[in-house]
Design an enzyme around this catalytic site. Structure first.
Site, PDB file in Angstrom:
ATOM      1  N   SER A  18      11.657 -15.780  55.481  1.00 15.23           N
ATOM      2  CA  SER A  18      11.295 -14.364  55.365  1.00 15.23           C
ATOM      3  C   SER A  18      10.486 -13.839  56.554  1.00 15.23           C
ATOM      4  O   SER A  18      10.400 -12.637  56.747  1.00 15.23           O
ATOM      5  CB  SER A  18      10.532 -14.107  54.067  1.00 15.23           C
ATOM      6  OG  SER A  18       9.232 -14.658  54.135  1.00 15.23           O
ATOM      7  N   LYS A  66       3.288 -13.757  54.628  1.00 16.14           N
ATOM      8  CA  LYS A  66       3.741 -12.369  54.792  1.00 16.14           C
ATOM      9  C   LYS A  66       2.846 -11.641  55.782  1.00 16.14           C
ATOM     10  O   LYS A  66       1.769 -12.098  56.124  1.00 16.14           O
ATOM     11  CB  LYS A  66       3.700 -11.617  53.448  1.00 16.14           C
ATOM     12  CG  LYS A  66       4.536 -12.243  52.350  1.00 16.14           C
ATOM     13  CD  LYS A  66       6.005 -12.226  52.644  1.00 16.14           C
ATOM     14  CE  LYS A  66       6.788 -12.971  51.578  1.00 16.14           C
ATOM     15  NZ  LYS A  66       8.142 -13.265  51.993  1.00 16.14           N
TER      16      LYS A  66
END
Length: 185
Positions: A18, A66
């Site tokens: 991601s 993230k």
């Protein structure tokens, strides 16, 4: 030294894609647990069903890597060109772009963000936080996080806002070689 390292620094390994191309699967990171959480910084987050929607692809108590997009008091949206608009200003997310200024893309990754407004995704434990407010802003103590591989990331668009207590630390360095570390941008 051990006490300092346990409380202030800890290692982490990237296990998913991601954050590609900024971070790749298998990257080793040094994380500062007392690091200042700011927009644009990469953080290690512990998913918690108390705050987050648990869906396919994410588990309760899972650690994820993230990038912080917005924090307390912020309002934002992404336009049709994939550009972040934060508190009325257009933000250049240069870490998503190649040397020609285009969003990075290739097999299995795409850094261009599809258009959306925060009122569509700003929720906590399944409750939309913008529905009751005249002006939608991220509440105190919360953050909106996303992966750099925007089209292939499970992030705050899926599991909701992150409470500050869920942020385990700020990623500071990634390993390039045995004794070679690079500061993360």
């Amino acid at each position: 030294i051990q006490f300092f390292c346990i409380l202030v620094l800890f290692p982490a390994t990237v296990y998913k894609t991601s954050m590609y191309p900024t971070l790749v699967e298998g990257d080793n990171l040094i994380v500062i647990s007392l690091g200042k959480v700011e927009r644009g910084k990469i953080v290690i987050v512990k998913i918690d069903k108390k705050y987050n929607e648990i869906r396919d692809g994410i588990e309760d108590q899972e650690l994820v890597v993230k990038r912080v997009i917005a924090g307390p008091g912020d309002s934002f949206y992404f336009d049709n060109d994939g550009i972040l608009h934060l508190n009325g200003y257009q933000i250049d997310e240069d870490y998503l772009k190649d040397e020609l200024g285009r969003f990075r893309f290739g097999p299995g990754y795409n850094a261009k963000t599809e258009a959306f407004g925060m009122e569509e995704v700003t929720y906590n434990a399944g409750i939309n936080l913008c529905e009751a407010e005249a002006e939608c802003k991220i509440p105190d103590g919360y953050y909106f996080v996303m992966g750099d591989n925007r089209r292939h990331s499970i992030d705050s668009r899926d599991f909701g806002l992150i409470h500050k207590s869920q942020i385990m630390g700020v990623a500071k360095y990634k390993r390039k070689g045995l004794f070679d570390w690079e500061e993360i941008q």
